[in-house]
Design an enzyme around this catalytic site. Structure first.
Site: not given
Length: 246
Positions: A24-26
């Protein structure tokens, strides 16, 4: 190397025992290279949940510059949304910056195809990995060099000598900031590179190798300072050599 390692990681996440995992936090800061392999440093923002849906209109994958319509599966989940989200993030944070710039010219069309296909999400992770492995095979095998004119015949080889490495003319993408040090498949490819550079008068294949096993060649603008080295060969342009020098 970075892009291929990332694709292998995303392939594993897409087919993990837990199901398809999305990061989700790429962000590039979430990754680190360890022994030549890309690793995720923080899995706190990873998820196996896929977006629930009732119809296809519930399955739009939105990014700041693009949106992609996806299908709603029979079980009420947006098909492949985790895999596709990871892949497009790989495209926008890694592929666009790293793929177009440093490959041999003959391989750039293959990398452009990967770039375009992932940027439009026409490729899934399976197709992307297959495409990367094809490029790697062409690169390691030297098959991309076929049908080129032969340049090595324009060089004299001196066995048992090498040039002293030091600061010399620069080239890109060099492995050394002091001079021109490039990965090559063979002496023939090195000769082609030297012939294309007006500053280059000689080159040697060093004992150093890249992660693909290809040797590094050092290109130099001067014939000065040859020193004995039983394991080395220096290649000198015939036009640069002279009877007095040899």
């Amino acid at each position: 190397q970075i892009c291929l390692s990332l694709v292998k990681l995303l392939f594993y996440l897409a087919h993990s025992p837990l199901g398809s995992i999305v990061l989700l936090d790429f962000q590039p800061r979430q990754f680190v290279m360890v022994d030549g392999n890309l690793k995720v440093t923080d899995m706190d923002d990873a998820s196996t949940e896929e977006l629930s849906c009732k119809e296809d209109n519930d399955c739009t994958l939105d990014f700041p510059t693009k949106s992609f319509p996806l299908k709603c599966s029979a079980v009420g989940k947006c098909e492949g949304i985790n895999e596709k989200k990871n892949l497009f993030n790989a495209y926008r944070y890694f592929f666009t910056y790293l793929l177009p710039h440093s490959a041999p010219s003959a391989l750039r069309p293959f990398l452009s195809d990967i770039l375009n296909a992932t940027g439009d999400l026409r490729y899934g992770i399976n197709e992307t990995l297959k495409a990367f492995e094809k490029v790697l095979h062409l690169y390691k095998s030297g098959l991309y060099l076929q049908k080129r004119p032969l340049h090595l015949k324009d060089y004299i080889s001196l066995k048992g000598f090498r040039a002293v490495e030091g600061e010399d003319y620069k080239c890109w993408p060099s492995y050394s900031h002091l001079g021109c040090l490039l990965s090559v498949h063979s002496a023939e490819e090195a000769a082609a590179i030297c012939s294309s550079q007006s500053q280059c008068q000689s080159f040697i294949l060093t004992q150093r190798r890249t992660w693909t096993g290809r040797p590094l060649a050092s290109f130099q603008s001067s014939l000065a300072d040859l020193i004995p080295d039983a394991n080395a060969v220096v290649y000198i342009k015939r036009s640069a050599s002279s009877g007095e020098r040899l």
